[in-house]
Write an enzyme that holds these catalytic residues in place. Sequence first.
Site, short mmCIF file in Angstrom:
data_model
loop_
_atom_site.label_atom_id
_atom_site.label_comp_id
_atom_site.label_asym_id
_atom_site.label_seq_id
_atom_site.Cartn_x
_atom_site.Cartn_y
_atom_site.Cartn_z
N HIS A 85 23.36 33.52 7.76
CA HIS A 85 22.83 32.16 7.86
C HIS A 85 23.00 31.66 9.29
O HIS A 85 24.13 31.53 9.77
CB HIS A 85 23.56 31.23 6.88
CG HIS A 85 23.09 31.39 5.47
ND1 HIS A 85 23.11 32.59 4.80
CD2 HIS A 85 22.56 30.48 4.60
CE1 HIS A 85 22.63 32.43 3.58
NE2 HIS A 85 22.28 31.16 3.43
N GLY A 134 22.01 23.08 -1.59
CA GLY A 134 21.78 24.44 -1.14
C GLY A 134 21.25 24.52 0.28
O GLY A 134 20.88 23.52 0.91
N HIS A 135 21.14 25.76 0.77
CA HIS A 135 20.73 25.99 2.16
C HIS A 135 19.28 25.54 2.39
O HIS A 135 18.40 25.75 1.57
CB HIS A 135 20.91 27.46 2.56
CG HIS A 135 20.24 28.45 1.65
ND1 HIS A 135 20.55 29.78 1.66
CD2 HIS A 135 19.29 28.32 0.71
CE1 HIS A 135 19.81 30.42 0.79
NE2 HIS A 135 19.04 29.55 0.19
N GLY A 136 19.09 24.87 3.52
CA GLY A 136 17.75 24.46 3.92
C GLY A 136 17.19 23.27 3.17
O GLY A 136 16.01 22.92 3.34
#
Length: 346
Positions: A211, A252-254
Amino acid sequence: MVSSNFYKNLGPRKLTAIIDFLHDIIAPPKIHEDIAIHDIKILQEASPNDISFLSNPKYSEFLKTTKAAACIVPKNFTGEANPNTVLLHAQNSYFAYSKLIDFFYAPIKSYPTKIMKSAIVADSATIGKNCYIGHNVVIEDDVIIGDNSIIEAGSFIGRGVNIGRNARIEQHVSINYAIIGDDVVILAGAKIGQDGFGFSTEKGVHHKIFHIGIVKIGNNVEIGANTTIDRGSLQDTIIKDLCRIDNLVQIGHGVKIGKGSIIVAQTGIAGSSTIGKYCALGGQVGIAGHLNIGDGAQVAAQGGVAQNIEAGKIVGGSPAIPIMDWHRQSIIMKQLLKTSNSKLKK
C-alpha cells in the site's frame, strides 16, 4: 449525573445571563432577574434550581410534572408544561443544550505546555507552540505537530505524519502515513494509516499488495474510539472537513468520505467506495466496495448496501432498498406470518 471528579460546575448562572448567552432564545417578556440556575438536568430529575431541555417530543409528557425552573424547548412547541417552569423557545433546542453545557461545565483535567520525560520525540520532529506530549508517547522522525495540540499517553505518531493545529489525540492512538488538518479530535485507541486489506491471489496463494497511498483527514473532524482507517493501496483514503465518525468504524483503503458526513458505530465501508457530502450512515451499516453514495444520502441502521445510491435517497434493509419499500416489506412479512400462523392452528 455529572461527577465533580471530572467536571467543574461553573454555576450558578442567572437565567437572564443564560438567555443572553444562547442568543436565539425566545423568552417570556418578563423574567425575574434573580432566578439563579445551578445545574442542567433531564426533565425527570430537575429541581427548582435547574434548567432542562426538550428536543425529542416523546419526552414532552415530563414537562407537565418537571420541577425545573426553566426548560429549553423547540421553537414551535405548544404543549402543556408545569406553570412554574419558564419555557425558552429555541430554533434548535438540542443545539442550544449543547452550548449550555459549555456555559456550565469545564473539564477538571488540564494539559500543561510540556513534553513529559517518558515521551520519545525524534530530533527531526517539529512540535508547535503550547503543545502537550503525554507519558510514553512516541513521535518519529520528520513528524510535524501544529500549535496548541495535545497528544495523550501511549500514542504513536509514525515517521513523516503531519498533524495540524489544535489537535486532540487521546490515549493509545496509532497514526501512520497520514496528513491531518486543524481542529481534529481522535479518541482513544483509534488506528489510522495502517495497511488496507488488499491481496492478489495467484495459484491459491494470497499475495499482499504493498500500500503506497496515505490517509488525508480534513479540518474539524472527529474520529471515535477504536475506529480504524486504512491507507490507500494506490489512491489515498480521504476524510473531508467536518465529518463525524463514531466508535468502532472500519474505513477501507481508498475510501473517500465527503464533507460533513456522519458515520455511526460498527459501520464498515469496503475499499474504494465514495461517500458524498453530508451523508448519514446508521449503526452497523455495510457498504460494499467500489460504490458511489450520492450527496445527502442516508442508510438506516444495519443496511447492507450493494449498489450505488443516488443523491438525497434514503434506504434501509439488506440488501438496501428505498426506505418506504423496506417499511412495506416489513409490514407484508408480518401479515404473511400472521396468516401462516392462523393456517397452522387450523
